[in-house]
Design an enzyme around this catalytic site. Structure first.
Site, PDB file in Angstrom:
ATOM      1  N   ARG A  90       0.850  -1.202   0.000  1.00  0.00           N
ATOM      2  CA  ARG A  90       0.000   0.000   0.000  1.00  0.00           C
ATOM      3  C   ARG A  90       0.876   1.239   0.000  1.00  0.00           C
ATOM      4  O   ARG A  90       1.945   1.236   0.630  1.00  0.00           O
ATOM      5  CB  ARG A  90      -0.843   0.077   1.264  1.00  0.00           C
ATOM      6  CG  ARG A  90      -1.680  -1.119   1.491  1.00  0.00           C
ATOM      7  CD  ARG A  90      -3.105  -0.853   1.096  1.00  0.00           C
ATOM      8  NE  ARG A  90      -3.851  -2.091   1.206  1.00  0.00           N
ATOM      9  CZ  ARG A  90      -5.033  -2.286   0.664  1.00  0.00           C
ATOM     10  NH1 ARG A  90      -5.610  -1.316  -0.029  1.00  0.00           N
ATOM     11  NH2 ARG A  90      -5.657  -3.445   0.792  1.00  0.00           N
ATOM     12  N   ILE A  91       0.385   2.282  -0.642  1.00  0.00           N
ATOM     13  CA  ILE A  91       1.087   3.570  -0.560  1.00  0.00           C
ATOM     14  C   ILE A  91       0.716   4.202   0.769  1.00  0.00           C
ATOM     15  O   ILE A  91      -0.471   4.301   1.111  1.00  0.00           O
ATOM     16  CB  ILE A  91       0.675   4.458  -1.747  1.00  0.00           C
ATOM     17  CG1 ILE A  91       1.157   3.790  -3.042  1.00  0.00           C
ATOM     18  CG2 ILE A  91       1.249   5.856  -1.603  1.00  0.00           C
ATOM     19  CD1 ILE A  91       0.451   4.257  -4.269  1.00  0.00           C
ATOM     20  N   LEU A  92       1.718   4.598   1.516  1.00  0.00           N
ATOM     21  CA  LEU A  92       1.460   5.177   2.834  1.00  0.00           C
ATOM     22  C   LEU A  92       0.906   6.593   2.674  1.00  0.00           C
ATOM     23  O   LEU A  92       1.466   7.401   1.925  1.00  0.00           O
ATOM     24  CB  LEU A  92       2.753   5.208   3.657  1.00  0.00           C
ATOM     25  CG  LEU A  92       3.251   3.837   4.106  1.00  0.00           C
ATOM     26  CD1 LEU A  92       4.667   3.947   4.666  1.00  0.00           C
ATOM     27  CD2 LEU A  92       2.317   3.211   5.139  1.00  0.00           C
ATOM     28  N   HIS A 108      12.311  -2.568  -2.828  1.00  0.00           N
ATOM     29  CA  HIS A 108      11.524  -2.595  -4.070  1.00  0.00           C
ATOM     30  C   HIS A 108      12.241  -3.481  -5.102  1.00  0.00           C
ATOM     31  O   HIS A 108      13.457  -3.335  -5.300  1.00  0.00           O
ATOM     32  CB  HIS A 108      11.372  -1.167  -4.609  1.00  0.00           C
ATOM     33  CG  HIS A 108      10.545  -1.107  -5.840  1.00  0.00           C
ATOM     34  ND1 HIS A 108       9.157  -1.170  -5.798  1.00  0.00           N
ATOM     35  CD2 HIS A 108      10.877  -1.045  -7.149  1.00  0.00           C
ATOM     36  CE1 HIS A 108       8.693  -1.129  -7.043  1.00  0.00           C
ATOM     37  NE2 HIS A 108       9.720  -1.052  -7.877  1.00  0.00           N
ATOM     38  N   GLY A 142       6.360  10.497  -2.697  1.00  0.00           N
ATOM     39  CA  GLY A 142       6.034   9.920  -3.999  1.00  0.00           C
ATOM     40  C   GLY A 142       5.913   8.394  -3.944  1.00  0.00           C
ATOM     41  O   GLY A 142       6.089   7.788  -2.892  1.00  0.00           O
ATOM     42  N   ASP A 144       7.639   5.233  -4.728  1.00  0.00           N
ATOM     43  CA  ASP A 144       8.949   4.651  -5.030  1.00  0.00           C
ATOM     44  C   ASP A 144       9.925   5.675  -5.599  1.00  0.00           C
ATOM     45  O   ASP A 144      10.745   5.366  -6.472  1.00  0.00           O
ATOM     46  CB  ASP A 144       8.803   3.445  -5.982  1.00  0.00           C
ATOM     47  CG  ASP A 144       7.940   2.345  -5.385  1.00  0.00           C
ATOM     48  OD1 ASP A 144       7.996   2.139  -4.163  1.00  0.00           O
ATOM     49  OD2 ASP A 144       7.203   1.686  -6.139  1.00  0.00           O
TER      50      ASP A 144
HETATM   51  C1  GAR Z   1       9.464  -8.129  -2.353  1.00  0.00           C
HETATM   52  O1  GAR Z   1      10.125  -8.492  -3.534  1.00  0.00           O
HETATM   53  C2  GAR Z   1       9.303  -6.612  -2.279  1.00  0.00           C
HETATM   54  O2  GAR Z   1      10.365  -5.913  -2.846  1.00  0.00           O
HETATM   55  C3  GAR Z   1       8.054  -6.422  -3.073  1.00  0.00           C
HETATM   56  O3  GAR Z   1       7.205  -7.449  -2.641  1.00  0.00           O
HETATM   57  C4  GAR Z   1       8.015  -8.601  -2.345  1.00  0.00           C
HETATM   58  C5  GAR Z   1       7.588  -9.147  -1.006  1.00  0.00           C
HETATM   59  O4  GAR Z   1       8.160 -10.389  -0.756  1.00  0.00           O
HETATM   60  N1  GAR Z   1       7.518  -5.116  -2.843  1.00  0.00           N
HETATM   61  C6  GAR Z   1       6.974  -4.365  -3.797  1.00  0.00           C
HETATM   62  O5  GAR Z   1       6.791  -4.747  -4.934  1.00  0.00           O
HETATM   63  C7  GAR Z   1       6.556  -2.980  -3.339  1.00  0.00           C
HETATM   64  N2  GAR Z   1       6.285  -2.144  -4.462  1.00  0.00           N
HETATM   65  P1  GAR Z   1       8.086 -11.061   0.689  1.00  0.00           P
HETATM   66  O6  GAR Z   1       6.640 -10.875   1.188  1.00  0.00           O
HETATM   67  O7  GAR Z   1       8.404 -12.502   0.460  1.00  0.00           O
HETATM   68  O8  GAR Z   1       9.074 -10.359   1.557  1.00  0.00           O
END
Ligand code: GAR
Length: 197
Positions: A90-92, A108, A142, A144
């Site tokens: 979620r976007i904070l 990310h 913003g 990311d």
């Molecule tokens: C991770 O790769 C993280 O970078 C991504 O979700 C995955 C969570 O993995 N986050 C995003 O895409 C945020 N925009 P996990 O639940 O196994 O840690």
């Protein structure tokens, strides 16, 4: 000892990597609580390590801001030194970012500023890039866009599916996040300086 509050939405493998690091004894940070926007599978990792968890679901609030205020109150109830978004999808809301940044970081699965948003791995594959990667960054207002703390590249292999590539990225990501938090705790990375760049 740097106290961490970790926010997750899914499986929590990055959270688990942090929990395992803290269990080694020589790690300069510890996880004091884990929060989520849903009853995420990954909360089980926290429970296994005896760490308190909380869930604040946006659907229970009239507005994003009201959700944000409650999320912030729950976070601040633990007075963490650092809040780590590790797969928090979620976007904070601005009220949360303003209160916590630069003590608010995110991991990310792409080399930002390339491929921001919720489908970074899919977008990198669709764009046909040969290399993508991981970014750990300070969260700003913003999506990311915040200042980068550290990045590492991952090659896209021929025939990669989104799942294959994301799993390879996550192998790198877990180590990068654990090291980034260590560097913050040790003062090797100064978040105020990073945020001022
Ligand atoms: C991770 O790769 C993280 O970078 C991504 O979700 C995955 C969570 O993995 N986050 C995003 O895409 C945020 N925009 P996990 O639940 O196994 O840690």
């Amino acid at each position: 000892m740097l106290s961490l509050l970790v926010l997750i939405s899914g499986g929590g493998s990055n959270l688990r990597a942090l929990l395992e690091a803290t269990a080694t004894g020589d790690y300069p940070a510890r996880v004091i609580a884990v929060g989520s926007d849903n009853h995420a599978e990954g909360l089980a990792h926290a429970e296994e390590f005896g760490i308190p968890v909380f869930v604040v679901e946006p659907g229970s609030f009239d507005s994003r801001d009201a959700w944000g205020r409650e999320l912030l109150a729950r976070i601040e109830g633990y007075s963490p030194d650092l809040v780590v978004c590790a797969g928090f999808m979620r976007i904070l809301p601005p009220v949360v970012v303003a209160a916590l940044t630069p003590r608010l970081i995110n991991t990310h699965p792409a080399l930002l500023p390339a491929f921001p948003g919720a489908h970074a791995v899919r977008d990198a594959l669709a764009a046909g890039v040969e290399t993508t990667g991981v970014t750990v960054h300070v969260i700003d207002e913003g999506v990311d866009t915040g200042p980068v703390i550290v990045q590492e590249s991952v090659r896209v292999e021929p025939g990669d599916t989104e799942h294959d590539l994301h799993e390879r990225i996550k192998t790198v990501e877990r180590q990068l996040l654990v090291q980034a938090v260590r560097d913050i705790a040790d003062g090797v990375v100064d978040l105020k300086e990073t945020a001022a760049r």
